[in-house]
Design a protein around this motif. Structure first.
Motif, mmCIF file in Angstrom:
data_model
loop_
_atom_site.group_PDB
_atom_site.id
_atom_site.type_symbol
_atom_site.label_atom_id
_atom_site.label_comp_id
_atom_site.label_asym_id
_atom_site.label_seq_id
_atom_site.Cartn_x
_atom_site.Cartn_y
_atom_site.Cartn_z
ATOM 1 N N GLN A 80 0.866 -1.201 0.016
ATOM 2 C CA GLN A 80 0.078 0.118 -0.155
ATOM 3 C C GLN A 80 1.009 1.277 0.106
ATOM 4 O O GLN A 80 1.366 1.454 0.951
ATOM 5 C CB GLN A 80 -0.806 -0.213 1.362
ATOM 6 C CG GLN A 80 -1.955 1.324 1.235
ATOM 7 C CD GLN A 80 -2.980 1.174 0.312
ATOM 8 O OE1 GLN A 80 -3.252 -0.210 0.139
ATOM 9 N NE2 GLN A 80 -3.394 2.040 -0.368
ATOM 10 N N THR A 126 1.940 5.222 -1.582
ATOM 11 C CA THR A 126 1.249 6.498 -2.126
ATOM 12 C C THR A 126 2.418 7.326 -2.487
ATOM 13 O O THR A 126 3.323 7.542 -1.763
ATOM 14 C CB THR A 126 0.540 7.286 -1.189
ATOM 15 O OG1 THR A 126 -0.692 6.447 -0.779
ATOM 16 C CG2 THR A 126 -0.094 8.685 -2.064
ATOM 17 N N LEU A 149 -0.563 9.116 -6.926
ATOM 18 C CA LEU A 149 -1.056 7.760 -7.328
ATOM 19 C C LEU A 149 -0.814 6.825 -6.132
ATOM 20 O O LEU A 149 0.235 6.937 -5.538
ATOM 21 C CB LEU A 149 0.062 7.227 -8.382
ATOM 22 C CG LEU A 149 -0.237 8.086 -9.871
ATOM 23 C CD1 LEU A 149 0.969 7.362 -10.802
ATOM 24 C CD2 LEU A 149 -1.434 7.671 -10.361
ATOM 25 N N GLN A 150 -1.824 5.700 -6.011
ATOM 26 C CA GLN A 150 -1.524 4.891 -4.836
ATOM 27 C C GLN A 150 -1.523 3.503 -5.746
ATOM 28 O O GLN A 150 -2.329 3.206 -6.720
ATOM 29 C CB GLN A 150 -3.197 4.896 -4.187
ATOM 30 C CG GLN A 150 -3.343 6.002 -3.416
ATOM 31 C CD GLN A 150 -4.087 7.127 -4.007
ATOM 32 O OE1 GLN A 150 -4.751 6.722 -4.966
ATOM 33 N NE2 GLN A 150 -3.850 8.386 -3.731
ATOM 34 N N PHE A 151 -0.379 2.622 -5.125
ATOM 35 C CA PHE A 151 -0.382 1.525 -5.568
ATOM 36 C C PHE A 151 -0.753 0.469 -4.335
ATOM 37 O O PHE A 151 -0.037 0.575 -3.472
ATOM 38 C CB PHE A 151 1.270 1.127 -5.823
ATOM 39 C CG PHE A 151 1.755 2.208 -6.835
ATOM 40 C CD1 PHE A 151 1.499 1.958 -8.352
ATOM 41 C CD2 PHE A 151 2.105 3.561 -6.690
ATOM 42 C CE1 PHE A 151 1.874 2.923 -9.375
ATOM 43 C CE2 PHE A 151 2.696 4.389 -7.611
ATOM 44 C CZ PHE A 151 2.425 4.141 -8.908
ATOM 45 N N SER A 152 -1.611 -0.469 -4.624
ATOM 46 C CA SER A 152 -2.165 -1.394 -3.620
ATOM 47 C C SER A 152 -2.363 -2.673 -4.102
ATOM 48 O O SER A 152 -2.669 -2.888 -5.391
ATOM 49 C CB SER A 152 -3.224 -0.850 -2.719
ATOM 50 O OG SER A 152 -4.211 -0.630 -3.887
ATOM 51 N N ALA A 178 -2.893 -6.465 -8.457
ATOM 52 C CA ALA A 178 -2.622 -4.962 -8.048
ATOM 53 C C ALA A 178 -3.455 -4.018 -8.543
ATOM 54 O O ALA A 178 -4.337 -4.201 -9.734
ATOM 55 C CB ALA A 178 -1.005 -4.643 -8.401
ATOM 56 N N VAL A 213 -3.719 0.299 -9.359
ATOM 57 C CA VAL A 213 -3.182 1.873 -9.349
ATOM 58 C C VAL A 213 -4.204 2.476 -9.431
ATOM 59 O O VAL A 213 -5.119 2.280 -10.363
ATOM 60 C CB VAL A 213 -2.285 1.841 -10.622
ATOM 61 C CG1 VAL A 213 -1.757 3.272 -10.801
ATOM 62 C CG2 VAL A 213 -0.967 0.902 -10.546
#
Length: 171
Positions: free
Chosen positions: A128, A130, A152-155, A161, A163
């Motif tokens: 998680q 950002t 951008l959030q990558f989780s 996954a 984005v």
């Protein structure tokens, strides 16, 4: 003890390769980030990381605790169009989680901040993260230049996954 250009790192510990495959290691000191190329050949990194980290548990479920501090680091990965420089911040290891603490960098002439965590050691790796920048230049593909900013959030996990976020292209 590993000593070289911009590197002074002490290792101690043990590992079992039978039964429970127990680990017990400690690493303290500083390391030249150019050594990462030996582990990741497509990564060109420079700068120094100072650390005080211990690893316990087993090979399949390591528990890592401690802290690594990067000052004026830089990295570019062969397949990515954008590199980062002036990386500063702390990476905190809390048993099975890596936390990004006050991590900043420059990329494309803009300031980038990184917050979040990566969880490992119990099931699939989860993250998680950002990433935010008010404005940065992205030169991709060849011959194109973009001026953009946003968050951008990558989780997700290594298997699934996501984005998400908001990016404003100014030019």
């Amino acid at each position: 003890h590993l000593h070289g250009t911009d590197t002074d790192l002490e290792f101690s510990g043990s590992a079992r390769f039978d039964r429970d495959r127990a680990l017990r290691f400690k690493a303290s000191g500083g390391v030249n980030l150019r050594l990462l190329k030996g582990l990741l050949p497509d990564l060109d990194a420079q700068g120094r990381a100072d650390m005080n980290v211990s690893v316990e548990g087993t090979v399949t479920q390591p528990r890592i605790t401690g802290r690594a501090t990067v000052r004026d680091g830089a990295a570019i990965y062969a397949e990515l169009a954008v590199g980062i420089s002036k990386v500063n911040g702390d990476f905190v290891f809390d048993k099975n989680e890596l936390l990004f603490e006050k991590v900043t960098a420059e990329s494309g002439g803009g300031q980038v901040t990184l917050n979040g965590s990566v969880t490992y050691g119990e099931g699939p790796m989860r993250y998680q993260i950002t990433m935010a920048t008010p404005q940065a230049r992205i030169r991709y593909p060849v011959g194109m230049s973009w001026l953009a900013g946003g968050t951008l959030q990558f989780s997700g996990t290594s298997n699934a996954a996501l984005v998400s976020g908001h990016v404003q292209v100014e030019r």
